[in-house]
Motif scaffolding. Sequence first.
Motif, mmCIF file in Angstrom:
data_model
loop_
_atom_site.group_PDB
_atom_site.id
_atom_site.type_symbol
_atom_site.label_atom_id
_atom_site.label_comp_id
_atom_site.label_asym_id
_atom_site.label_seq_id
_atom_site.Cartn_x
_atom_site.Cartn_y
_atom_site.Cartn_z
ATOM 1 N N HIS A 22 38.813 59.984 31.332
ATOM 2 C CA HIS A 22 38.497 59.840 29.909
ATOM 3 C C HIS A 22 39.374 58.741 29.328
ATOM 4 O O HIS A 22 40.571 58.676 29.625
ATOM 5 C CB HIS A 22 38.765 61.157 29.170
ATOM 6 N N ARG A 23 38.768 57.892 28.498
ATOM 7 C CA ARG A 23 39.528 56.862 27.793
ATOM 8 C C ARG A 23 39.100 56.902 26.330
ATOM 9 O O ARG A 23 37.972 56.547 26.011
ATOM 10 C CB ARG A 23 39.291 55.491 28.409
ATOM 11 N N GLY A 24 40.003 57.352 25.487
ATOM 12 C CA GLY A 24 39.684 57.496 24.074
ATOM 13 C C GLY A 24 40.553 56.627 23.198
ATOM 14 O O GLY A 24 41.373 55.841 23.676
ATOM 15 N N ARG A 25 40.393 56.812 21.908
ATOM 16 C CA ARG A 25 41.131 56.009 20.931
ATOM 17 C C ARG A 25 42.635 56.242 21.042
ATOM 18 O O ARG A 25 43.415 55.299 21.017
ATOM 19 C CB ARG A 25 40.643 56.352 19.524
ATOM 20 N N SER A 26 43.042 57.507 21.214
ATOM 21 C CA SER A 26 44.477 57.797 21.210
ATOM 22 C C SER A 26 45.043 58.198 22.582
ATOM 23 O O SER A 26 46.245 58.092 22.791
ATOM 24 C CB SER A 26 44.796 58.891 20.189
ATOM 25 N N GLN A 27 44.188 58.679 23.489
ATOM 26 C CA GLN A 27 44.684 59.111 24.792
ATOM 27 C C GLN A 27 43.721 58.731 25.911
ATOM 28 O O GLN A 27 42.537 58.494 25.679
ATOM 29 C CB GLN A 27 44.891 60.629 24.826
#
Length: 135
Positions: free
Chosen positions: A102-107
């Motif tokens: 997973h690659r998100g905005r914060s983590q």
Amino acid sequence: MEEGVFVDEPDLTGGFVALLGLKFDEASADRVVIRWQVRPELHQPFGIQHGGVYCSVVETAASVGGALWLGDRGQVVGVSNQTDFLRAVRDGELTAVGTPVHRGRSQQLWQVEVTDGDDRLIARGQVRLQNLTPA
């Protein structure tokens, strides 16, 4: 490191990477492949690869891939490392392959599998990275 200063490219040759003897076969935002030789100075007292080496390689693969993905938007720091040791190894070459879950905005969450020369799973881990971006 000064506040607001971000690293452009991770150093893949010096420091702890050099101490462990890690060699990068591939390093991109989508996949990191690292090889190293198991050797006596990386053993724990009972003559097998120290578990801390696996944790370090898992975190290195995840951090390098995560940093390359985040790029000039900021830097990443590890906030959780869960590594399982599945087989004891005394010698030989090991390979770690890290890929994003997973690659998100914060983590970000990365998984890493470590195999031996016979393609047996030796260890596996996952690392959660915090994306640090300027305010």
